[in-house]
Scaffold this motif. Structure first.
Motif, PDB file in Angstrom:
ATOM      1  N   VAL A  29       0.830  -1.208   0.000  1.00 14.85           N
ATOM      2  CA  VAL A  29       0.000   0.000   0.000  1.00 14.85           C
ATOM      3  C   VAL A  29       0.866   1.260   0.000  1.00 14.85           C
ATOM      4  O   VAL A  29       0.618   2.212  -0.758  1.00 14.85           O
ATOM      5  N   LEU A  30       1.901   1.273   0.839  1.00 19.47           N
ATOM      6  CA  LEU A  30       2.759   2.461   0.915  1.00 19.47           C
ATOM      7  C   LEU A  30       3.617   2.617  -0.329  1.00 19.47           C
ATOM      8  O   LEU A  30       4.093   3.732  -0.613  1.00 19.47           O
ATOM      9  N   GLY A  31       3.814   1.549  -1.081  1.00 20.49           N
ATOM     10  CA  GLY A  31       4.624   1.629  -2.293  1.00 20.49           C
ATOM     11  C   GLY A  31       3.862   2.057  -3.526  1.00 20.49           C
ATOM     12  O   GLY A  31       4.469   2.274  -4.587  1.00 20.49           O
ATOM     13  N   LEU A  32       2.545   2.195  -3.428  1.00 16.63           N
ATOM     14  CA  LEU A  32       1.749   2.592  -4.593  1.00 16.63           C
ATOM     15  C   LEU A  32       1.975   4.058  -4.945  1.00 16.63           C
ATOM     16  O   LEU A  32       2.158   4.910  -4.069  1.00 16.63           O
ATOM     17  N   ALA A 170       8.365  -9.228  -0.728  1.00 15.02           N
ATOM     18  CA  ALA A 170       9.505  -8.315  -0.794  1.00 15.02           C
ATOM     19  C   ALA A 170      10.028  -8.075   0.613  1.00 15.02           C
ATOM     20  O   ALA A 170       9.390  -8.430   1.604  1.00 15.02           O
ATOM     21  N   VAL A 171      11.174  -7.449   0.707  1.00  9.52           N
ATOM     22  CA  VAL A 171      11.770  -7.138   2.002  1.00  9.52           C
ATOM     23  C   VAL A 171      12.362  -5.735   1.937  1.00  9.52           C
ATOM     24  O   VAL A 171      12.879  -5.312   0.899  1.00  9.52           O
ATOM     25  N   GLU A 355      10.078  -2.424  -4.604  1.00  6.81           N
ATOM     26  CA  GLU A 355       9.739  -1.798  -5.886  1.00  6.81           C
ATOM     27  C   GLU A 355       9.273  -2.842  -6.900  1.00  6.81           C
ATOM     28  O   GLU A 355       8.296  -2.637  -7.626  1.00  6.81           O
ATOM     29  N   ALA A 356       9.985  -3.971  -6.965  1.00  9.02           N
ATOM     30  CA  ALA A 356       9.621  -5.012  -7.928  1.00  9.02           C
ATOM     31  C   ALA A 356       8.258  -5.613  -7.600  1.00  9.02           C
ATOM     32  O   ALA A 356       7.443  -5.872  -8.505  1.00  9.02           O
ATOM     33  N   THR A 357       7.981  -5.825  -6.316  1.00 11.36           N
ATOM     34  CA  THR A 357       6.693  -6.408  -5.925  1.00 11.36           C
ATOM     35  C   THR A 357       5.545  -5.450  -6.214  1.00 11.36           C
ATOM     36  O   THR A 357       4.496  -5.855  -6.741  1.00 11.36           O
ATOM     37  N   CYS A 358       5.708  -4.179  -5.883  1.00 11.99           N
ATOM     38  CA  CYS A 358       4.658  -3.188  -6.166  1.00 11.99           C
ATOM     39  C   CYS A 358       4.388  -3.094  -7.667  1.00 11.99           C
ATOM     40  O   CYS A 358       3.226  -3.010  -8.094  1.00 11.99           O
TER      41      CYS A 358
END
Length: 372
Positions: A29-32, A170-171, A355-358
Protein backbone atom coordinates in the motif's frame (compact mmCIF):
# COMPACT_ATOMS: atom_id res chain seq x y z
CA UNK A 1 -4.65 5.02 -16.80
CA UNK A 2 -2.78 7.77 -14.98
CA UNK A 3 -4.93 10.59 -16.43
CA UNK A 4 -7.68 12.06 -14.24
CA UNK A 5 -8.31 11.16 -10.62
CA UNK A 6 -6.44 8.33 -8.90
CA UNK A 7 -8.17 4.94 -9.07
CA UNK A 8 -9.65 3.85 -5.76
CA UNK A 9 -8.59 0.45 -4.42
CA UNK A 10 -9.66 -1.29 -1.21
CA UNK A 11 -7.25 -3.64 0.55
CA UNK A 12 -8.97 -6.01 2.97
CA UNK A 13 -7.03 -8.07 5.53
CA UNK A 14 -7.99 -10.16 8.54
CA UNK A 15 -5.86 -8.21 11.02
CA UNK A 16 -3.09 -5.61 11.11
CA UNK A 17 -0.97 -6.78 14.03
CA UNK A 18 2.70 -7.64 13.61
CA UNK A 19 3.00 -10.44 11.06
CA UNK A 20 4.36 -11.29 7.64
CA UNK A 21 1.16 -10.83 5.66
CA UNK A 22 0.34 -7.63 7.51
CA UNK A 23 3.77 -6.20 6.79
CA UNK A 24 3.50 -7.26 3.13
CA UNK A 25 0.17 -5.45 2.73
CA UNK A 26 1.58 -2.35 4.39
CA UNK A 27 4.64 -2.36 2.10
CA UNK A 28 2.43 -2.75 -0.96
CA UNK A 29 0.00 0.00 0.00
CA UNK A 30 2.76 2.46 0.91
CA UNK A 31 4.62 1.63 -2.29
CA UNK A 32 1.75 2.59 -4.59
CA UNK A 33 2.01 5.73 -6.72
CA UNK A 34 -0.62 8.03 -5.17
CA UNK A 35 -0.97 9.93 -8.44
CA UNK A 36 -2.37 6.73 -9.99
CA UNK A 37 -3.93 4.91 -7.05
CA UNK A 38 -6.08 5.87 -4.04
CA UNK A 39 -5.72 3.04 -1.51
CA UNK A 40 -8.07 2.39 1.41
CA UNK A 41 -7.55 -0.40 3.95
CA UNK A 42 -10.22 -2.39 5.79
CA UNK A 43 -9.18 -4.67 8.66
CA UNK A 44 -11.69 -7.26 9.86
CA UNK A 45 -10.25 -7.33 13.37
CA UNK A 46 -9.42 -4.65 15.94
CA UNK A 47 -6.73 -2.02 15.54
CA UNK A 48 -3.18 -3.37 15.37
CA UNK A 49 0.42 -2.25 14.95
CA UNK A 50 0.24 -1.40 11.24
CA UNK A 51 -2.91 0.72 11.58
CA UNK A 52 -0.85 3.57 13.00
CA UNK A 53 1.85 3.05 10.35
CA UNK A 54 -0.70 3.36 7.54
CA UNK A 55 -2.58 6.29 9.07
CA UNK A 56 0.74 8.05 9.59
CA UNK A 57 1.14 7.99 5.81
CA UNK A 58 -2.40 9.35 5.27
CA UNK A 59 -3.90 6.00 4.27
CA UNK A 60 -7.54 5.69 5.42
CA UNK A 61 -8.01 2.59 7.60
CA UNK A 62 -11.24 1.09 8.94
CA UNK A 63 -11.18 -1.63 11.63
CA UNK A 64 -14.37 -3.70 11.89
CA UNK A 65 -13.48 -5.24 15.28
CA UNK A 66 -14.35 -8.88 14.55
CA UNK A 67 -14.43 -10.97 17.74
CA UNK A 68 -14.40 -14.62 16.75
CA UNK A 69 -16.44 -16.70 14.33
CA UNK A 70 -19.78 -15.65 15.85
CA UNK A 71 -19.18 -12.06 14.74
CA UNK A 72 -18.52 -12.94 11.07
CA UNK A 73 -22.13 -12.39 9.82
CA UNK A 74 -22.07 -8.90 11.35
CA UNK A 75 -18.65 -8.25 9.84
CA UNK A 76 -19.84 -9.39 6.40
CA UNK A 77 -22.71 -6.89 6.54
CA UNK A 78 -20.38 -4.08 7.69
CA UNK A 79 -17.81 -4.93 5.02
CA UNK A 80 -20.49 -4.91 2.31
CA UNK A 81 -21.70 -1.52 3.52
CA UNK A 82 -18.19 -0.05 3.45
CA UNK A 83 -17.53 -1.36 -0.05
CA UNK A 84 -20.82 0.11 -1.27
CA UNK A 85 -19.83 3.43 0.28
CA UNK A 86 -16.29 3.48 -1.11
CA UNK A 87 -17.12 1.99 -4.54
CA UNK A 88 -13.56 0.91 -5.39
CA UNK A 89 -12.61 -0.26 -8.85
CA UNK A 90 -10.97 -3.34 -7.32
CA UNK A 91 -10.71 -5.17 -4.00
CA UNK A 92 -7.45 -6.86 -2.95
CA UNK A 93 -7.73 -9.31 -0.06
CA UNK A 94 -5.09 -10.92 2.19
CA UNK A 95 -5.39 -13.92 4.56
CA UNK A 96 -8.06 -16.61 4.70
CA UNK A 97 -10.95 -14.89 6.51
CA UNK A 98 -10.52 -11.65 4.58
CA UNK A 99 -10.25 -13.61 1.34
CA UNK A 100 -13.52 -15.39 2.06
CA UNK A 101 -15.56 -12.48 3.38
CA UNK A 102 -13.99 -9.98 0.99
CA UNK A 103 -15.02 -11.84 -2.15
CA UNK A 104 -18.59 -12.36 -0.90
CA UNK A 105 -18.96 -8.74 0.22
CA UNK A 106 -17.53 -7.51 -3.09
CA UNK A 107 -20.18 -9.50 -4.97
CA UNK A 108 -22.96 -8.09 -2.77
CA UNK A 109 -21.55 -4.58 -3.27
CA UNK A 110 -21.24 -4.96 -7.04
CA UNK A 111 -17.44 -4.58 -7.18
CA UNK A 112 -16.31 -6.09 -10.51
CA UNK A 113 -12.76 -7.23 -9.65
CA UNK A 114 -11.42 -9.17 -6.66
CA UNK A 115 -7.74 -10.10 -6.35
CA UNK A 116 -7.24 -12.72 -3.66
CA UNK A 117 -3.86 -13.08 -1.96
CA UNK A 118 -2.91 -16.70 -1.20
CA UNK A 119 0.00 -16.51 1.21
CA UNK A 120 0.39 -20.04 2.52
CA UNK A 121 -0.14 -23.66 1.53
CA UNK A 122 -2.51 -24.26 4.43
CA UNK A 123 -2.26 -27.87 5.62
CA UNK A 124 -4.37 -27.40 8.74
CA UNK A 125 -7.80 -28.41 7.48
CA UNK A 126 -9.34 -29.52 4.21
CA UNK A 127 -12.21 -27.16 4.92
CA UNK A 128 -9.98 -24.16 4.25
CA UNK A 129 -9.29 -25.46 0.76
CA UNK A 130 -12.90 -26.44 0.13
CA UNK A 131 -14.24 -23.03 1.10
CA UNK A 132 -11.59 -21.38 -1.06
CA UNK A 133 -12.47 -23.59 -4.04
CA UNK A 134 -16.26 -23.24 -3.61
CA UNK A 135 -16.09 -19.41 -3.56
CA UNK A 136 -13.32 -18.92 -6.12
CA UNK A 137 -15.80 -18.13 -8.87
CA UNK A 138 -16.14 -14.76 -7.11
CA UNK A 139 -12.41 -14.08 -7.61
CA UNK A 140 -10.89 -12.52 -10.71
CA UNK A 141 -7.26 -13.40 -9.97
CA UNK A 142 -5.43 -15.27 -7.20
CA UNK A 143 -1.95 -13.95 -6.41
CA UNK A 144 0.28 -16.61 -4.81
CA UNK A 145 3.46 -15.65 -2.98
CA UNK A 146 5.48 -18.52 -4.44
CA UNK A 147 5.34 -21.18 -7.13
CA UNK A 148 5.09 -23.73 -4.34
CA UNK A 149 1.87 -22.11 -3.12
CA UNK A 150 0.53 -21.89 -6.67
CA UNK A 151 1.21 -25.60 -7.24
CA UNK A 152 -0.45 -26.50 -3.93
CA UNK A 153 -3.46 -24.30 -4.77
CA UNK A 154 -3.90 -26.01 -8.14
CA UNK A 155 -2.96 -29.62 -7.32
CA UNK A 156 -4.40 -29.96 -3.80
CA UNK A 157 -7.04 -27.23 -3.40
CA UNK A 158 -8.24 -27.51 -6.99
CA UNK A 159 -8.10 -23.86 -8.07
CA UNK A 160 -7.89 -23.13 -11.79
CA UNK A 161 -4.29 -22.50 -12.86
CA UNK A 162 -5.55 -19.88 -15.33
CA UNK A 163 -6.49 -17.69 -12.35
CA UNK A 164 -3.16 -18.09 -10.52
CA UNK A 165 -0.34 -15.53 -10.62
CA UNK A 166 2.92 -15.69 -8.67
CA UNK A 167 4.27 -12.50 -7.08
CA UNK A 168 6.89 -13.12 -4.37
CA UNK A 169 7.15 -11.25 -1.12
CA UNK A 170 9.51 -8.31 -0.79
CA UNK A 171 11.77 -7.14 2.00
CA UNK A 172 12.84 -3.67 3.15
CA UNK A 173 16.48 -4.39 2.47
CA UNK A 174 18.14 -1.29 3.94
CA UNK A 175 16.09 -1.54 7.15
CA UNK A 176 17.68 -4.93 7.82
CA UNK A 177 21.08 -4.46 6.19
CA UNK A 178 21.82 -1.34 8.26
CA UNK A 179 20.25 -2.40 11.56
CA UNK A 180 22.35 -1.94 14.70
CA UNK A 181 22.79 -5.25 16.56
CA UNK A 182 20.77 -5.97 19.70
CA UNK A 183 22.65 -6.81 22.89
CA UNK A 184 21.60 -10.40 23.56
CA UNK A 185 22.94 -10.52 27.11
CA UNK A 186 19.60 -9.20 28.35
CA UNK A 187 18.03 -12.38 26.95
CA UNK A 188 20.36 -14.66 28.89
CA UNK A 189 22.84 -15.24 26.08
CA UNK A 190 26.52 -14.90 27.10
CA UNK A 191 28.66 -12.32 25.36
CA UNK A 192 30.58 -13.75 22.39
CA UNK A 193 28.11 -16.54 21.68
CA UNK A 194 27.24 -17.85 18.25
CA UNK A 195 23.47 -17.59 18.29
CA UNK A 196 21.11 -19.50 16.01
CA UNK A 197 17.82 -17.62 15.92
CA UNK A 198 14.31 -18.91 15.12
CA UNK A 199 11.51 -16.36 14.69
CA UNK A 200 7.78 -17.07 14.34
CA UNK A 201 4.51 -17.90 16.02
CA UNK A 202 4.82 -20.60 18.65
CA UNK A 203 2.41 -22.91 16.87
CA UNK A 204 2.73 -26.30 15.19
CA UNK A 205 3.20 -24.88 11.69
CA UNK A 206 6.48 -23.20 12.60
CA UNK A 207 8.08 -26.40 13.95
CA UNK A 208 9.77 -24.94 17.02
CA UNK A 209 9.28 -28.34 18.68
CA UNK A 210 11.31 -29.91 15.88
CA UNK A 211 14.12 -27.41 16.46
CA UNK A 212 14.20 -28.22 20.19
CA UNK A 213 14.31 -31.94 19.39
CA UNK A 214 17.17 -31.27 16.96
CA UNK A 215 19.17 -29.49 19.65
CA UNK A 216 18.47 -32.38 22.04
CA UNK A 217 19.95 -34.76 19.45
CA UNK A 218 23.11 -32.64 19.18
CA UNK A 219 25.33 -34.45 21.65
CA UNK A 220 28.49 -32.32 21.31
CA UNK A 221 27.23 -28.73 21.15
CA UNK A 222 30.13 -26.26 21.12
CA UNK A 223 30.34 -24.23 24.31
CA UNK A 224 29.68 -20.94 22.51
CA UNK A 225 26.52 -22.01 20.64
CA UNK A 226 23.11 -20.75 21.82
CA UNK A 227 19.56 -21.01 20.44
CA UNK A 228 17.17 -18.03 20.59
CA UNK A 229 13.43 -18.49 19.90
CA UNK A 230 11.52 -15.27 19.22
CA UNK A 231 7.73 -15.09 19.15
CA UNK A 232 4.62 -16.06 21.06
CA UNK A 233 1.67 -18.38 20.59
CA UNK A 234 -0.49 -21.20 21.90
CA UNK A 235 2.42 -23.64 22.23
CA UNK A 236 4.65 -21.44 24.40
CA UNK A 237 4.15 -23.38 27.63
CA UNK A 238 4.55 -26.80 26.01
CA UNK A 239 7.73 -25.68 24.21
CA UNK A 240 9.22 -24.35 27.44
CA UNK A 241 8.35 -27.64 29.12
CA UNK A 242 10.02 -29.49 26.25
CA UNK A 243 13.21 -27.47 26.75
CA UNK A 244 13.18 -28.23 30.48
CA UNK A 245 12.56 -31.92 29.84
CA UNK A 246 15.64 -32.08 27.60
CA UNK A 247 17.66 -30.05 30.13
CA UNK A 248 18.41 -27.36 27.58
CA UNK A 249 17.48 -24.26 29.59
CA UNK A 250 21.10 -23.07 29.42
CA UNK A 251 21.10 -23.43 25.61
CA UNK A 252 17.60 -22.55 24.39
CA UNK A 253 16.20 -19.12 25.26
CA UNK A 254 12.72 -17.67 24.70
CA UNK A 255 12.60 -13.95 23.91
CA UNK A 256 8.83 -13.62 23.51
CA UNK A 257 7.40 -11.20 20.92
CA UNK A 258 9.88 -8.50 19.90
CA UNK A 259 9.85 -5.44 17.67
CA UNK A 260 13.64 -5.27 17.19
CA UNK A 261 13.79 -8.16 14.72
CA UNK A 262 16.41 -6.49 12.47
CA UNK A 263 18.74 -6.01 15.46
CA UNK A 264 18.19 -9.55 16.70
CA UNK A 265 19.02 -10.95 13.26
CA UNK A 266 22.10 -8.76 13.11
CA UNK A 267 23.29 -10.24 16.43
CA UNK A 268 22.70 -13.85 15.35
CA UNK A 269 25.03 -15.98 13.27
CA UNK A 270 22.24 -17.70 11.30
CA UNK A 271 18.48 -18.14 11.03
CA UNK A 272 16.76 -21.49 11.49
CA UNK A 273 13.33 -22.07 9.92
CA UNK A 274 11.90 -25.44 11.01
CA UNK A 275 8.41 -24.98 9.53
CA UNK A 276 6.16 -27.86 8.53
CA UNK A 277 4.53 -25.73 5.80
CA UNK A 278 4.82 -22.14 4.55
CA UNK A 279 4.06 -19.83 1.65
CA UNK A 280 7.14 -17.69 1.23
CA UNK A 281 8.50 -17.04 4.73
CA UNK A 282 9.17 -13.35 5.24
CA UNK A 283 11.57 -14.06 8.08
CA UNK A 284 13.89 -15.87 5.66
CA UNK A 285 13.96 -12.84 3.36
CA UNK A 286 14.58 -10.61 6.37
CA UNK A 287 17.48 -12.75 7.56
CA UNK A 288 18.95 -12.76 4.06
CA UNK A 289 18.62 -8.97 3.84
CA UNK A 290 20.53 -8.75 7.13
CA UNK A 291 23.30 -10.82 5.57
CA UNK A 292 22.65 -14.02 7.47
CA UNK A 293 22.90 -17.59 6.25
CA UNK A 294 19.77 -19.73 6.60
CA UNK A 295 18.94 -23.29 7.61
CA UNK A 296 15.40 -23.99 6.38
CA UNK A 297 13.09 -26.90 5.75
CA UNK A 298 12.11 -27.71 2.18
CA UNK A 299 8.61 -26.23 2.39
CA UNK A 300 6.66 -23.97 0.05
CA UNK A 301 8.67 -20.94 -1.07
CA UNK A 302 11.98 -21.91 0.54
CA UNK A 303 13.67 -23.54 -2.51
CA UNK A 304 12.78 -20.39 -4.48
CA UNK A 305 14.81 -18.13 -2.20
CA UNK A 306 17.41 -20.24 -0.34
CA UNK A 307 20.07 -21.77 -2.60
CA UNK A 308 21.19 -24.99 -0.96
CA UNK A 309 24.92 -25.07 -0.15
CA UNK A 310 25.23 -21.50 -1.52
CA UNK A 311 23.20 -19.18 0.73
CA UNK A 312 22.33 -21.79 3.33
CA UNK A 313 21.17 -25.37 3.82
CA UNK A 314 17.75 -26.76 2.88
CA UNK A 315 16.66 -29.86 4.82
CA UNK A 316 13.71 -32.23 4.91
CA UNK A 317 10.66 -31.04 6.88
CA UNK A 318 9.57 -32.92 10.01
CA UNK A 319 13.11 -34.24 10.53
CA UNK A 320 14.88 -33.22 13.76
CA UNK A 321 17.83 -35.39 12.70
CA UNK A 322 18.33 -33.40 9.49
CA UNK A 323 18.01 -30.14 11.39
CA UNK A 324 20.61 -31.34 13.90
CA UNK A 325 23.01 -32.24 11.07
CA UNK A 326 22.60 -28.78 9.51
CA UNK A 327 23.15 -27.00 12.83
CA UNK A 328 26.26 -29.08 13.45
CA UNK A 329 27.59 -28.43 9.95
CA UNK A 330 27.08 -24.67 10.35
CA UNK A 331 28.89 -24.76 13.71
CA UNK A 332 31.83 -26.60 12.15
CA UNK A 333 32.05 -24.40 9.02
CA UNK A 334 32.01 -20.73 10.07
CA UNK A 335 33.64 -19.60 6.81
CA UNK A 336 30.75 -21.05 4.81
CA UNK A 337 28.26 -19.37 7.14
CA UNK A 338 29.91 -16.01 6.51
CA UNK A 339 30.06 -16.41 2.72
CA UNK A 340 26.50 -17.75 2.59
CA UNK A 341 25.31 -14.66 4.46
CA UNK A 342 26.90 -12.39 1.86
CA UNK A 343 25.32 -14.43 -0.94
CA UNK A 344 21.94 -14.23 0.80
CA UNK A 345 22.07 -10.45 0.84
CA UNK A 346 23.05 -10.34 -2.83
CA UNK A 347 20.07 -12.54 -3.76
CA UNK A 348 17.47 -10.36 -2.06
CA UNK A 349 18.96 -7.18 -3.52
CA UNK A 350 18.59 -8.66 -6.99
CA UNK A 351 15.15 -10.25 -6.79
CA UNK A 352 13.04 -9.35 -3.75
CA UNK A 353 12.75 -5.56 -3.58
CA UNK A 354 9.60 -3.68 -2.59
CA UNK A 355 9.74 -1.80 -5.89
CA UNK A 356 9.62 -5.01 -7.93
CA UNK A 357 6.69 -6.41 -5.93
CA UNK A 358 4.66 -3.19 -6.17
CA UNK A 359 5.26 -3.06 -9.90
CA UNK A 360 4.07 -6.64 -10.33
CA UNK A 361 0.86 -6.02 -8.35
CA UNK A 362 0.04 -2.79 -10.17
CA UNK A 363 0.57 -4.55 -13.50
CA UNK A 364 -2.09 -7.07 -12.41
CA UNK A 365 -4.44 -4.24 -11.42
CA UNK A 366 -3.93 -2.37 -14.69
CA UNK A 367 -4.56 -5.50 -16.74
CA UNK A 368 -7.81 -6.26 -14.92
CA UNK A 369 -9.09 -2.70 -15.01
CA UNK A 370 -8.42 -2.41 -18.74
CA UNK A 371 -11.02 -5.11 -19.36
CA UNK A 372 -14.58 -4.08 -20.10
Amino acid sequence: MTSGSPIRLVFCITELDLGGAERALTQLVLGLNRDEWEPHVICLGPSGHFVDVLKGEQIPVICLNARGIASLPRILIRLTQELRRLRPALVQTFLFHANLLGRVAARFAGIPHVVSGIRVADHRSRWYGRLDRWTNSLVTTNVCVSQGVADYSADVVGLARSKLRVIPNAVEIERFANAPPTDLRSLGIPDGSRTFIAIGRLERQKGMDLLIDAVALWKTIPDDVQILIVGDGHDRDSLQAQVAEHRLTDRVHFAGPRQDIPGLLKSACALVLASRWEGMPNVVLEAMATGRAVIATRVEGVPEIVRDRVSGLVVSPDSPADLRSALEWFAENPQFVESAGSESQRIVRESFTTEATCKAYTNVYRTLLSRK
